[in-house]
Design an enzyme around this catalytic site. Structure first.
Site, PDB file in Angstrom:
ATOM      1  CD  GLU A 198      -1.494  -2.410   1.837  1.00 61.18           C
ATOM      2  OE1 GLU A 198      -2.416  -3.519   2.024  1.00 61.18           O
ATOM      3  OE2 GLU A 198      -0.093  -2.193   2.345  1.00 61.18           O
ATOM      4  N   GLY A 200       4.125  -9.600  11.574  1.00 60.64           N
ATOM      5  CA  GLY A 200       2.806  -9.722   9.969  1.00 60.64           C
ATOM      6  C   GLY A 200       3.802 -10.764   8.934  1.00 60.64           C
ATOM      7  CD  GLU A 212      14.753  -8.807   5.336  1.00 66.61           C
ATOM      8  OE1 GLU A 212      14.347  -9.199   6.696  1.00 66.61           O
ATOM      9  OE2 GLU A 212      14.838  -8.668   4.594  1.00 66.61           O
ATOM     10  CB  CYS A 255      16.117  -5.987   6.237  1.00 65.15           C
ATOM     11  SG  CYS A 255      16.767  -6.486   4.692  1.00 65.15           S
TER      12      CYS A 255
END
Length: 502
Positions: free
Chosen positions: A183, A241, A261, A298
């Site tokens: 989104e 999530g 991941e 990350c």
């Protein structure tokens, strides 16, 4: 290009009755169609219908298709940069570099499958006269698993999204792909989806080889991973999530692999000789790595482990000075900015945590934080190890080498772990290395983990919670293994064998 905010399902742009509004940093918001379970079903059905023909294509045909996608993305380069910067706030140079990485990895996978070594072909010839039992003719090779679901990532609108590494490796393997767009950048996703669609038409691939559905609710992601025709999932995102989707995959009547991941704080161990000889240089380098892209990588190095002493105090003073020179940066979404502020407040309020440098963040902006704690406090308080997505670092100051080793053993799974060392630090590094190997998918020496090379040897993954499958990588050519499975063919006639085994 006029953005229509629709889904691409098997070659057709399809709208929805309900829409959500994009939230660009600049420019006019786009009304985007919300995905529905019915549209997920249509995309999965189309992918399954395309699978037999697409899986049977030659390696050369698929390689040409991947190169055509890269060409179509490059042809839309200016449009991608324009909409991408407006939606995410990322600078044009960053997006242009990411576009080059995206097209580069598509071409890398084209070369990889042309080579054919990834098939791991094996042949044990028949031994009909062997006693006491004959041996049949046995041949083995890797085959594509089936339709793959890919979730676009918030922090990489190109390299980990619509045509990113998950999509490229799945298509290279011979698996159709259904992407759930993020989104945060629906306009960017639409342009890239159009590029893939153009490549499908130009190379004659089945229409269901690729579909892209916008989100707008958690319902879309849940419907996608639960769909019985989806055989594997690629995901880059938050631990919360990703864990929810992983659980859904495991709870299916037919559980499927979820290659998630999920995040990492990527500890760096600053060993005594290195800290004594180049504290200021390393502090500046670390500050630059921490704040790169507003800390939204990350591989962001969010934890430092140092042995107490004047050299460590000099390092922390230099790190603070370098961070103070960093201006606030725009974060990818308002939600990410809110989560960053909340995470920083949570860690700052923990017992035994000192604020070396604090910041004031408002709206969608992020400024760096530097916190400090002891080895004992770190090992007693699990909260201190939680990822804060943004430019926040926590320095763990230990008493000696033995406590550094104990702290190293306390870390959960990570994407990376780094040794900053000098020649005299080798004995301590040798003690730490076996721990770091078990902790992380990539171990570095005298470098910073931000920046992940796309190549054969790269591993971008690690033990949980860094990823849900410690034997996989989402970057590099080995990523193709996630979407393949070995099949053994016993005594099959030549005419029935896959082309690559004949």
């Amino acid at each position: 290009m006029t953005f229509h905010g629709k889904h691409l399902i098997a070659g057709a742009w399809v709208g929805s009755d309900d829409t959500f509004s994009s939230t660009p940093v600049a420019g006019t918001p786009i009304a985007v169609s919300k995905g529905t379970p019915a549209q997920v079903d249509a995309a999965a059905q189309a992918a399954e219908a395309a699978f037999p023909a697409y899986a049977a294509t030659t390696r050369e045909t698929r390689a040409t298709f991947l190169e055509a996608i890269a060409d179509e993305i490059e042809a839309r380069g200016d449009t991608i940069t324009e909409i991408g910067t407006a939606e995410t706030g990322l600078p044009a140079g960053r997006l242009e570099g990411e576009r080059g990485r995206t097209t580069g990895q598509l071409r890398l996978f084209a070369a990889h499958i042309r080579d054919g070594a990834y098939l791991d072909r094996r042949h044990d010839e028949a031994l009909p006269d062997r006693a006491p039992l004959p041996r049949p003719d046995l041949r083995m090779m890797q085959r594509p698993t089936g339709p793959v679901a890919v979730f676009g990532a918030s922090n990489f609108p190109l390299a980990f999204s619509t045509a990113g590494g998950d999509t490229a490796s799945a298509l290279a393997a011979g698996c159709p792909v259904v992407v759930k767009g993020h989104e945060a950048h629906p306009g960017t996703a639409e342009v890239v989806a159009e590029a893939i669609h153009a490549a499908i038409e130009a190379t004659g691939m089945p229409a269901g080889t690729f579909s892209m559905i916008h989100g707008g609710s958690h319902e879309v992601g849940g419907a996608l991973v639960r769909h019985p025709l989806i055989k594997a999932v690629g995901f880059t995102g938050s631990l919360r999530g990703g864990k929810a989707l992983f659980d859904l995959c495991a709870q299916r009547p037919e559980p499927i692999p979820f290659f998630g991941e999920l995040g990492s704080i990527n500890p760096m161990f600053f060993l005594p000789a290195a800290t004594a000889s180049r504290a200021e240089e390393m502090a500046k380098g670390w500050a630059g790595s921490l704040t790169m892209g507003a800390g939204q990588f990350c591989t962001n190095p969010g934890a430092l482990v140092l042995i107490e002493g004047p050299e460590t105090e000099a390092f922390l003073a230099a790190a603070k000075a370098a961070l103070e020179e960093t201006a606030p940066q725009t974060m990818l979404t308002e939600g990410i900015a809110d989560a960053y502020r909340t995470g920083a407040e949570t860690l700052s309020s923990q017992s035994g945590v000192q604020e070396v440098m604090t910041s004031t963040c408002d709206l969608r902006n992020a400024a760096p934080y530097l916190l400090r704690t002891t080895g004992a406090e770190w090992m007693e308080n699990e909260t201190l190890g939680h990822e804060v997505f943004g430019p926040l670092g926590i320095a763990i100051v230990v008493h000696d080498a033995d406590e550094m080793l104990a702290v190293a053993k306390s870390f959960a799974g990570q994407l990376t772990a780094t040794l900053m060392m000098g020649e005299d630090d080798t004995p301590l590094a040798q003690r730490l290395l076996p721990v770091l190997e078990r902790m992380a998918g990539r171990v570095l020496a005298n470098g910073f983990p931000t920046g992940v090379e796309v190549c054969d040897a790269m591993v971008h993954g690690g033990p949980y919670p860094a990823s849900t499958n410690f034997g996989a990588t989402s970057v590099g050519t080995m990523a193709i293994r996630r979407f393949l499975r070995p099949v053994c063919y016993q005594n099959l006639p030549e005419a029935l064998l896959p082309r690559d085994l004949q």
